[in-house]
Design a protein around this motif. Structure first.
Motif, PDB file in Angstrom:
ATOM      1  N   PHE A   1     -10.104   8.789   5.538  1.00 46.13           N
ATOM      2  CA  PHE A   1      -9.920   8.187   4.212  1.00 46.13           C
ATOM      3  C   PHE A   1     -11.251   7.694   3.652  1.00 46.13           C
ATOM      4  O   PHE A   1     -11.533   7.817   2.467  1.00 46.13           O
TER       5      PHE A   1
ATOM      6  N   ALA B   1      -6.921  -0.321   3.793  1.00 53.43           N
ATOM      7  CA  ALA B   1      -5.832   0.539   3.362  1.00 53.43           C
ATOM      8  C   ALA B   1      -4.882   0.839   4.518  1.00 53.43           C
ATOM      9  O   ALA B   1      -3.698   1.056   4.310  1.00 53.43           O
TER      10      ALA B   1
ATOM     11  N   SER C   1      -8.036   4.140  -4.504  1.00 54.65           N
ATOM     12  CA  SER C   1      -7.504   2.891  -3.975  1.00 54.65           C
ATOM     13  C   SER C   1      -6.280   2.428  -4.760  1.00 54.65           C
ATOM     14  O   SER C   1      -5.361   1.855  -4.183  1.00 54.65           O
TER      15      SER C   1
ATOM     16  N   LYS D   1      -3.450   4.242  -3.422  1.00 53.29           N
ATOM     17  CA  LYS D   1      -3.067   3.692  -2.121  1.00 53.29           C
ATOM     18  C   LYS D   1      -2.204   2.441  -2.303  1.00 53.29           C
ATOM     19  O   LYS D   1      -1.250   2.221  -1.569  1.00 53.29           O
TER      20      LYS D   1
ATOM     21  N   ASP E   1       1.212   3.518  -3.316  1.00 51.05           N
ATOM     22  CA  ASP E   1       1.908   4.012  -2.129  1.00 51.05           C
ATOM     23  C   ASP E   1       2.491   2.850  -1.344  1.00 51.05           C
ATOM     24  O   ASP E   1       3.630   2.891  -0.905  1.00 51.05           O
TER      25      ASP E   1
END
Lengths: 283, 411
Positions: free
Chosen positions: B121, B149, B173, B176, B179
């Motif tokens: 990542f 993360a 980001s 992320k 998510d």
């Protein structure tokens, strides 16, 4: 994840006047070792001698003391070869001074971490106990080498069974170093003035502790008081007892030292956890 | 931070029974803040500087202890008040992943199991064995964020940290964070970036002077915040200097009444009333219309619209008439400036002295109204249908019929 949702963290003003939260600290034990590892790795990065400094420093001091304190001033070394006498005391004292030095600045030096992440703050002083213990171990091996060398030369008794008690001495030493470190660290966070006191205190501790002179040089009626007022007195003597054999330390004096150590550790932990709760607002 | 000297003074004052000045400097950074955030939602915390946003996060993360009250956090809490907290410049990438991961609350075995994903990542290339002090700042931040993360807490507390890194990394980001919410994590997110909060958060909390001003769906709270941060100046909010003053208002042209709600497609006048305490020569006026994030959408210019430089002896009104308002529904801000002709610096300026709402309406008796999702402005246009007869040109999409001269015709 549904399982972990059962865990509830409650953030509130801690009710008791003493709450060190050791359970939470235990949850962060990996961090404790990683901090110690970081300190060990970083300490000698980009130096020429690297960990050689750990060996060189006590050796140089020993040479200087052997030449001046013992040689010129003629101070007794309790019937021991002067290098062995100084080395066995110095390694204990230098552990103490290193831990104090690191811990007294703990809130100031770690402000950038402490103000951004929470983990039990006691982790940092504890990690410095561990990283300095590694340095102590290296220095201990140097003393052993000297011990064996002097034994071979027939100038000292050499190793004895007492050496197995050395870990106990280290525990006592670590406890007292932590106690003073926590007291200084917490006070320095609140009153920066005290930051100037720490180096001074470390120097004074060298002279009020029988590092340069034997414990037996203290008048007998004051030995108990000396062990009580400065537990390091007894700790250095314990170290000499383990390594060199002879000691004038009585069980009563040892207890006096242990008593002061425990009280200081209690006070240190108390003050430290009081300060850690809100210090980040003011530092 | 008090010095020993202050403390002794304070102690002596108390001995003498005097009220010390120290107490008056103490204040509550947060007071009576009560709210709950449903599991799996993303909650924005907004407010001006000093309103207590960061203090709230610091209390929730246990960094500082509250004097009173309590917070209950269900599940594992991860905080991201700074990316790369505890990074040591001398240690290499892998060592710092372990150190920073442990600081954030991961165990060593947990980090080991996530190590490959983190490295992937972070996308910093083959430098994992290099001390991070040799990293570029972009690599440093990417590595730091990658660790965070993969923290995967149930509750994630995030301060303005996403403001770092390049645009590409910010997108990554943000994705992320989305998510995380999708996976049922709860995110509390402090930000000044209203566009980001609007995009990311379901609910928002508006803090003002340590108190909760409003909590609710993020778009409503953001509107309230933006409205509160721009005084409703329509009537009398005056901006003045020693020499001049000004007032801006939006009125309906027919009856000169002030209107806070403007209808899309309606006719309005922006009236800038300017007054001079000493005679003002060769004035040029400008009204600016900004969106809620402060992005300039359009400025209305006196000079460009044919009003010559004007002198102000007492009071003058510059009227900017808008016919068929093209701003799509939403909240807007307006400000103005008065220049003396030829000067760079404005003599009088108000950044955003009034805010107004544009409400949806249809144009040309159409069935569909224009909404904010259609953009920010409607460019003046019309739409028509025509049914052209097929001509050779149109049946020749490749344009072969109009090949330049000199080339042989293609059969």
């Amino acid at each position: 994840m549904t399982g972990s949702l059962k865990r509830v963290t409650i953030v509130r003003r801690r009710s008791g006047w003493f709450d060190l939260d050791l359970r939470r600290a235990w949850g962060h034990r990996d961090l404790l070792f990683l901090f110690a590892l970081r300190d060990i790795k970083v300490r000698h990065k980009q130096t020429l001698l690297g960990p050689g400094w750990l060996v060189l420093q006590p050796l140089v001091w020993t040479a200087v003391f052997t030449a001046t304190v013992s040689g010129v001033a003629g101070v007794s070394t309790a019937n021991q070869p002067a290098p062995l006498f100084y080395l066995s005391g110095l390694i204990a004292w230098s552990y103490f001074s290193q831990v104090i030095h690191a811990t007294s600045q703990v809130f100031i030096e770690n402000e950038h971490i402490f103000s951004k992440v929470y983990f039990p703050r006691i982790i940092v002083p504890l990690s410095s106990l561990i990283s300095n213990a590694v340095a102590l171990l290296i220095q201990f091996l140097v003393v052993l080498a000297f011990l064996i060398a002097f034994q071979w030369l027939g100038k000292a008794d050499g190793l004895s069974w007492r050496i197995v008690a050395f870990p106990m001495v280290v525990l006592h030493l670590a406890a007292f170093s932590l106690a003073i470190g926590l007291l200084l660290g917490a006070s320095t966070a609140k009153y920066r003035d005290l930051a100037f006191m720490t180096p001074f205190l470390i120097q004074v501790s060298m002279f009020v502790t029988p590092v340069l002179y034997p414990f037996s040089a203290i008048p007998e009626q004051f030995r108990g008081l000396a062990s009580f007022a400065n537990p390091l007195t007894a700790i250095v003597e314990e170290s000499r007892w383990c390594l060199l054999g002879e000691s004038m330390l009585t069980p009563g004096q040892l207890l006096a030292s242990l008593f002061t150590t425990s009280v200081a550790l209690g006070c240190g932990a108390l003050l430290y956890q009081r300060v850690e709760r809100t210090v980040m607002d003011t530092i | 931070m008090s010095s020993l000297k202050e403390e002794i003074h304070y102690f002596l004052d108390r001995l003498r029974g005097r009220q010390s000045a120290r107490r008056s400097s103490e204040f509550y950074a947060l007071r009576d803040v009560t709210f709950s955030v449903p599991v799996g939602s993303v909650c924005g915390i907004i407010g001006r500087n000093g309103s207590g946003k960061t203090t709230l996060l610091k209390v929730l993360t246990s960094i500082t202890e509250p004097d009173e009250g309590e917070a209950r956090l269900r599940g594992r809490v991860g905080s991201l008040l700074e990316v790369g907290a505890g990074f040591h410049p001398e240690l290499d990438g892998i060592e710092n992943i372990y150190l920073n991961g442990a600081i954030l609350g991961m165990s060593r075995s947990e980090i080991t199991s996530k190590l490959d994903s983190i490295i992937e990542f972070a996308d910093v290339g083959a430098v994992m064995e290099t001390p991070v002090k040799r990293y570029s700042s972009g690599m440093y931040v990417r590595l730091a964020f990658a660790i965070a993360a993969y923290l995967e807490p149930d509750i994630l507390l995030v301060d303005e940290v996403l403001a770092v890194g390049d645009a590409d990394f910010q997108r990554k980001s943000l994705a992320k964070m989305k998510d995380a919410a999708g996976e049922g994590r709860t995110v509390l997110f402090v930000s000044h970036n209203m566009a980001m909060v609007r995009q990311l958060c379901d609910i928002a909390i508006f803090l003002e002077e340590g108190c909760v001003k409003q909590i609710g769906p993020s778009s409503a709270v953001i509107d309230r915040y933006l409205l509160a941060s721009t005084p409703q100046s329509v009537q009398v909010q005056r901006t003045e200097t020693d020499a001049v003053w000004g007032e801006l208002r939006v009125v309906e042209p027919s009856n000169e009444t002030v209107c806070p709600h403007l209808k899309f497609g309606g006719d309005y006048d922006f009236v800038l009333r300017l007054g001079a305490k000493q005679p003002f020569k060769r004035g040029v006026a400008q009204v600016r219309i900004l969106d809620q994030e402060g992005v300039l959408i359009s400025s209305l210019e006196s000079l460009a619209e044919g009003v010559d430089q004007f002198d102000i002896s007492e009071v003058v009104e510059v009227v900017f008439s808008i016919r068929s308002l093209g701003l799509l529904p939403g909240t807007y801000l307006a400000g103005y400036s008065l220049y003396a002709w030829g000067e760079e610096e404005a003599r009088l300026s108000a950044e955003a002295c009034l805010s107004f709402e544009v409400i949806p309406a249809t144009v040309n008796d159409a069935y569909w109204p224009y909404l904010r999702e259609h953009g920010i402005v409607r460019l003046a246009h019309s739409a028509n249908l025509r049914y052209p007869l097929l001509s050779p040109q149109l049946s020749d999409p490749a344009g072969l019929a109009s090949r330049p001269e000199g080339l042989p015709p293609v059969e």
